[in-house]
Motif scaffolding. Structure first.
Motif, PDB file in Angstrom:
ATOM      1  N   ARG A   1      34.946  22.447  -8.262  1.00 52.18           N
ATOM      2  CA  ARG A   1      35.542  22.075  -6.974  1.00 52.18           C
ATOM      3  C   ARG A   1      35.642  20.555  -6.830  1.00 52.18           C
ATOM      4  O   ARG A   1      36.622  20.037  -6.306  1.00 52.18           O
TER       5      ARG A   1
ATOM      6  N   ARG B   1      22.213  32.079 -11.606  1.00 55.53           N
ATOM      7  CA  ARG B   1      22.941  31.943 -10.342  1.00 55.53           C
ATOM      8  C   ARG B   1      23.075  30.463  -9.969  1.00 55.53           C
ATOM      9  O   ARG B   1      24.149  30.003  -9.584  1.00 55.53           O
ATOM     10  N   ILE B   2      21.989  29.716 -10.118  1.00 62.75           N
ATOM     11  CA  ILE B   2      22.005  28.279  -9.803  1.00 62.75           C
ATOM     12  C   ILE B   2      22.980  27.550 -10.732  1.00 62.75           C
ATOM     13  O   ILE B   2      23.760  26.713 -10.301  1.00 62.75           O
TER      14      ILE B   2
ATOM     15  N   GLN C   1      26.451  28.293  -9.644  1.00 63.53           N
ATOM     16  CA  GLN C   1      26.771  27.524  -8.440  1.00 63.53           C
ATOM     17  C   GLN C   1      27.060  26.062  -8.794  1.00 63.53           C
ATOM     18  O   GLN C   1      27.974  25.448  -8.246  1.00 63.53           O
ATOM     19  N   LYS C   2      26.279  25.531  -9.734  1.00 65.38           N
ATOM     20  CA  LYS C   2      26.461  24.144 -10.163  1.00 65.38           C
ATOM     21  C   LYS C   2      27.826  23.982 -10.842  1.00 65.38           C
ATOM     22  O   LYS C   2      28.566  23.039 -10.547  1.00 65.38           O
TER      23      LYS C   2
ATOM     24  N   ASP D   1      30.442  25.859 -10.411  1.00 65.00           N
ATOM     25  CA  ASP D   1      31.461  26.036  -9.375  1.00 65.00           C
ATOM     26  C   ASP D   1      31.623  24.748  -8.561  1.00 65.00           C
ATOM     27  O   ASP D   1      32.746  24.324  -8.278  1.00 65.00           O
ATOM     28  N   ALA D   2      30.500  24.129  -8.222  1.00 67.65           N
ATOM     29  CA  ALA D   2      30.549  22.877  -7.456  1.00 67.65           C
ATOM     30  C   ALA D   2      31.235  21.780  -8.269  1.00 67.65           C
ATOM     31  O   ALA D   2      32.045  21.007  -7.738  1.00 67.65           O
TER      32      ALA D   2
END
Length: 142
Positions: A37, A26-27, A30-31, A33-34
């Motif tokens: 972005r 999950r982390i 998220q990384k 995805d960041a």
């Protein structure tokens, strides 16, 4: 042998490891995805800078062209003024007709009007340029 407490301990370790793997996944997601972005934001910023650069170049080219046109029109207006003054003197002496004076006056007025329009266009271009460069605020020039 395996006792119930050994089995409980093993399953607890298994649950703990799978939770860590899930949390790690999950982390990582998220990384990623960041990062995606961030890349998108940088691409958007680059695109905005290109558009702004294009807007500034266009406004600068327009201001230069209008300045050059204004200089030519100012010379034409000056020449028309000289011709008008000459025609008025000649009219006062009786060597030019009223028609000559009216035509010279009309020529001068037209030339002066075009020069004023060009000057207005030049200043409008400057305002567009200053605006594109971010040099205008509500109070005027920064």
């Amino acid at each position: 042998g395996n006792t119930d407490t050994d089995y409980d301990q093993d399953s607890r370790v298994g649950i703990s490891v799978s939770q860590n793997l899930y949390a790690g996944g999950r982390i990582r997601a998220q990384k990623l995805d960041a990062l995606a972005r961030l890349r998108q934001a940088r691409a958007d910023e680059d695109l905005q800078l290109l558009a702004l650069d294009d807007q500034i170049r266009r406004a600068l080219a327009q201001a230069r062209a209008r300045k050059e046109a204004g200089i030519v029109l100012l010379e034409a207006s000056d020449q028309a003024r000289i011709q008008f003054d000459f025609t008025k003197r000649e009219y006062d002496r009786g060597t030019k007709t009223l028609t000559d004076l009216v035509l010279a006056s009309d020529t001068y007025f037209s030339a002066a009007s075009r020069e004023i329009d060009a000057r207005y266009g030049f200043y409008s271009s400057l305002i567009s340029l200053y605006s594109a460069m971010g040099l205008l605020s509500e109070d005027g020039l920064r």
